[in-house]
Design a protein around this motif. Sequence first.
Motif, PDB file in Angstrom:
ATOM      1  N   LEU A 503       0.845  -1.191   0.000  1.00 40.45           N
ATOM      2  CA  LEU A 503       0.000   0.000   0.000  1.00 40.45           C
ATOM      3  C   LEU A 503       0.880   1.241   0.000  1.00 40.45           C
ATOM      4  O   LEU A 503       1.631   1.491   0.951  1.00 40.45           O
ATOM      5  N   ILE A 504       0.808   2.033  -1.078  1.00 43.61           N
ATOM      6  CA  ILE A 504       1.497   3.328  -1.148  1.00 43.61           C
ATOM      7  C   ILE A 504       0.509   4.364  -0.632  1.00 43.61           C
ATOM      8  O   ILE A 504      -0.454   4.724  -1.317  1.00 43.61           O
ATOM      9  N   LEU A 505       0.724   4.817   0.582  1.00 40.68           N
ATOM     10  CA  LEU A 505      -0.290   5.625   1.263  1.00 40.68           C
ATOM     11  C   LEU A 505      -0.574   6.927   0.531  1.00 40.68           C
ATOM     12  O   LEU A 505      -1.733   7.369   0.461  1.00 40.68           O
ATOM     13  N   ASN A 506       0.441   7.578  -0.001  1.00 38.91           N
ATOM     14  CA  ASN A 506       0.229   8.856  -0.708  1.00 38.91           C
ATOM     15  C   ASN A 506      -0.778   8.695  -1.844  1.00 38.91           C
ATOM     16  O   ASN A 506      -1.718   9.490  -1.987  1.00 38.91           O
ATOM     17  N   LYS A 507      -0.594   7.669  -2.663  1.00 32.36           N
ATOM     18  CA  LYS A 507      -1.476   7.482  -3.818  1.00 32.36           C
ATOM     19  C   LYS A 507      -2.861   7.027  -3.378  1.00 32.36           C
ATOM     20  O   LYS A 507      -3.872   7.410  -3.968  1.00 32.36           O
ATOM     21  N   TRP A 508      -2.922   6.189  -2.334  1.00 31.35           N
ATOM     22  CA  TRP A 508      -4.233   5.710  -1.878  1.00 31.35           C
ATOM     23  C   TRP A 508      -5.071   6.869  -1.369  1.00 31.35           C
ATOM     24  O   TRP A 508      -6.247   6.999  -1.694  1.00 31.35           O
ATOM     25  N   ALA A 509      -4.484   7.731  -0.558  1.00 30.11           N
ATOM     26  CA  ALA A 509      -5.223   8.865   0.001  1.00 30.11           C
ATOM     27  C   ALA A 509      -5.670   9.824  -1.096  1.00 30.11           C
ATOM     28  O   ALA A 509      -6.796  10.333  -1.072  1.00 30.11           O
ATOM     29  N   TYR A 510      -4.800  10.040  -2.083  1.00 32.44           N
ATOM     30  CA  TYR A 510      -5.154  10.968  -3.164  1.00 32.44           C
ATOM     31  C   TYR A 510      -6.266  10.399  -4.041  1.00 32.44           C
ATOM     32  O   TYR A 510      -7.221  11.088  -4.386  1.00 32.44           O
ATOM     33  N   SER A 511      -6.155   9.121  -4.419  1.00 34.02           N
ATOM     34  CA  SER A 511      -7.137   8.513  -5.321  1.00 34.02           C
ATOM     35  C   SER A 511      -8.504   8.357  -4.680  1.00 34.02           C
ATOM     36  O   SER A 511      -9.521   8.357  -5.355  1.00 34.02           O
ATOM     37  N   HIS A 512      -8.543   8.232  -3.331  1.00 33.58           N
ATOM     38  CA  HIS A 512      -9.824   8.091  -2.633  1.00 33.58           C
ATOM     39  C   HIS A 512     -10.298   9.399  -2.017  1.00 33.58           C
ATOM     40  O   HIS A 512     -11.308   9.413  -1.308  1.00 33.58           O
ATOM     41  N   SER A 513      -9.584  10.502  -2.301  1.00 35.04           N
ATOM     42  CA  SER A 513      -9.950  11.834  -1.775  1.00 35.04           C
ATOM     43  C   SER A 513     -10.073  11.807  -0.253  1.00 35.04           C
ATOM     44  O   SER A 513     -11.065  12.279   0.326  1.00 35.04           O
ATOM     45  N   LYS A 514      -9.065  11.236   0.410  1.00 31.90           N
ATOM     46  CA  LYS A 514      -9.068  11.153   1.863  1.00 31.90           C
ATOM     47  C   LYS A 514      -7.916  11.969   2.441  1.00 31.90           C
ATOM     48  O   LYS A 514      -6.945  12.288   1.756  1.00 31.90           O
ATOM     49  N   SER A 515      -8.042  12.276   3.739  1.00 29.96           N
ATOM     50  CA  SER A 515      -6.992  13.015   4.445  1.00 29.96           C
ATOM     51  C   SER A 515      -5.862  12.059   4.805  1.00 29.96           C
ATOM     52  O   SER A 515      -6.076  11.056   5.503  1.00 29.96           O
ATOM     53  N   LYS A 516      -4.674  12.374   4.338  1.00 29.08           N
ATOM     54  CA  LYS A 516      -3.545  11.496   4.627  1.00 29.08           C
ATOM     55  C   LYS A 516      -3.232  11.490   6.123  1.00 29.08           C
ATOM     56  O   LYS A 516      -2.844  10.453   6.698  1.00 29.08           O
ATOM     57  N   THR A 517      -3.392  12.625   6.785  1.00 24.10           N
ATOM     58  CA  THR A 517      -3.132  12.705   8.225  1.00 24.10           C
ATOM     59  C   THR A 517      -4.056  11.768   8.996  1.00 24.10           C
ATOM     60  O   THR A 517      -3.634  11.046   9.913  1.00 24.10           O
ATOM     61  N   LYS A 518      -5.341  11.749   8.606  1.00 22.39           N
ATOM     62  CA  LYS A 518      -6.288  10.846   9.267  1.00 22.39           C
ATOM     63  C   LYS A 518      -5.961   9.391   8.978  1.00 22.39           C
ATOM     64  O   LYS A 518      -6.151   8.515   9.829  1.00 22.39           O
ATOM     65  N   CYS A 519      -5.460   9.117   7.753  1.00 20.91           N
ATOM     66  CA  CYS A 519      -5.059   7.748   7.416  1.00 20.91           C
ATOM     67  C   CYS A 519      -3.897   7.296   8.303  1.00 20.91           C
ATOM     68  O   CYS A 519      -3.885   6.161   8.801  1.00 20.91           O
ATOM     69  N   LEU A 520      -2.940   8.186   8.506  1.00 19.41           N
ATOM     70  CA  LEU A 520      -1.790   7.853   9.351  1.00 19.41           C
ATOM     71  C   LEU A 520      -2.232   7.596  10.794  1.00 19.41           C
ATOM     72  O   LEU A 520      -1.747   6.647  11.440  1.00 19.41           O
ATOM     73  N   CYS A 521      -3.152   8.404  11.279  1.00 16.59           N
ATOM     74  CA  CYS A 521      -3.645   8.221  12.650  1.00 16.59           C
ATOM     75  C   CYS A 521      -4.385   6.891  12.791  1.00 16.59           C
ATOM     76  O   CYS A 521      -4.238   6.178  13.798  1.00 16.59           O
ATOM     77  N   ALA A 522      -5.192   6.539  11.778  1.00 12.90           N
ATOM     78  CA  ALA A 522      -5.940   5.279  11.832  1.00 12.90           C
ATOM     79  C   ALA A 522      -4.997   4.081  11.838  1.00 12.90           C
ATOM     80  O   ALA A 522      -5.203   3.109  12.583  1.00 12.90           O
ATOM     81  N   LEU A 523      -3.955   4.145  11.030  1.00  7.60           N
ATOM     82  CA  LEU A 523      -2.993   3.035  10.989  1.00  7.60           C
ATOM     83  C   LEU A 523      -2.173   2.969  12.271  1.00  7.60           C
ATOM     84  O   LEU A 523      -1.816   1.874  12.751  1.00  7.60           O
TER      85      LEU A 523
END
Length: 575
Positions: A503-523
């Motif tokens: 999982l490349i987090l940068n591309k996943w967050a961009y393609s799904h229009s999500k906040s990368k900061t929130k993704c990092l916190c969830a992980l």
Amino acid sequence: MEFGVRDEHSLAVRRPPMLGESLKSFLLRLANVNACKYKTLVKHLGFGPSTWFTPGSASESMMYTALSKVLNVSEQALLEILRTPSMKDLWIPSVIGTSEMKVRTVRACLSCLSEAPYHRQAWQHAMYCVCTKHNEQMIDCCPHCGNGLELGFCLNGRCHDCGSHMSDGPVQEMTVPVWQKEVLQGAQSRELLQSLLGMSMVAVRPLDLFTSDIRVRDMRVVEVMALMQKAWNLLHSYTARQALKEALNRRWHEVNQVMGEELPLTLYREATALALANDNASDGELDASVFESDSRELDIIKSTKRFAFLCEGDSTRGLVKATQLMKFLGIKPKDFEQLRQAGVFIQINPKAAKKDALYCLEAVARQFSKLIRVDNVEEGYVAYDEFVPVACKFISGLHEGSVLVDIFNCDFPTQLLSNQKGTVIGRLYVHKESFCEKYTECDIYEYQTVPVTFLPGFFGTQMPNVRAALKSVFVQKVMGFDVLRAKEDIPTSALKEIHDNYLILNKWAYSHSKSKTKCLCALKRAKVEPLVRVNEEHCNSFEIYPKSAEHVLLDRYDELAQNYEGRKRRRKSEF
């Protein structure tokens, strides 16, 4: 015309233009006396050899400016000689029916050429078919060999192909047609010119597929004369207008009955003034109800475009447009073009433009019936739009359109989810193992290599982060070698492995229009550690996680939305 004092821009030999001479004829004569080619002279003046100097256009105005410098004369002096008063008002740019009147072929009057060998600007007007000075029909092809005339014919009097002299050609005398007299009167005749062109489209050539098919500038003199004579009779004959009224009335009812009210057609706006307020011919008026409708205007010019399809015996209810079909499929025009070329979808009107291409709904339905429909996707199948486009980027020589052709030809297993809404591509699933066997284990398709400069776009981060990631043990293990030290291109098979298994987090967050900061916190809350994490100077952080991390993000999908969507406003100071 008196030339001014020479300067560094002046031509070696200067010659004045002839009265009413066409611009290209004058340029040819200037090139001859200066012992150079036409292309060389035009290039010296700052133009390309294929430039059209349409009267009234910007290119013509710019050429006047350039000629005034090399001849040392004023632009007004050139304009007064080259542009005759009868042509000034008629040839006006951005006026429908007037700015496109310059014919492509060369026309000439033999009697005029015998008096002075140069090409006149008036001859290139599409409606100028008979010389008003000698009552002689214009010619646009050699009377001996039948080939089209070159501009040199007007200067040296000989055919470019067969070499015959113009004095050997027969002269056909005739009276100047009344429609030509009326049209060439000047600015006040523009309305008449537009009406003639409109009537030519509506009544004389009603089966043209495109609005621009009535290109009088592309026609021979004889064809233009026949076309305009019919249109003139239609405009000024009560019997003809009555016949037109009946024809339009029938067409109105047929259009509503066959095509329905939703079709975007409008009535030819100038049709209510067919007779042009001519007192001598106004013995009857057209029924206004034929041309007007409160709900929708019909444009006969545009209606003939679609109405011609009825001649093929097809009902519009059984047809579908290419644009509608592409929207239903969910594919791009280039991929659809490959489907059409492969014969998957057969166009019933091959001469139509792409946006107006029509296909038979029954034939389209037969193609879709080949796809297997299921309620639940079986194991081993992956979503088309998540797998195939990416695979095509990694596999050299493989295009998405080719995959679609193979899908409709049932060359490898696919499934169409029937209980899901959306486009066909959005509901389509392909068997991953069969896809890989077909496209990666044959000689035609093979993995390719890409340079390091491709990686910022692939990883979704900046080059400093990419270089730092390439030095990591994880990436070097996947690549199989140290990319930076070896200075080799990167095999796309290695990139595909990263894309499929991590999982490349940068591309996943961009393609799904999500906040990368929130993704990092969830992980972080799920205690999922990244395999690679770099954060070089002037770059945002970059992380690669195990593929299992995606399940964590999908479970909290709705919580990861961005706090603000849109442009951020600069905070104003309160001081």
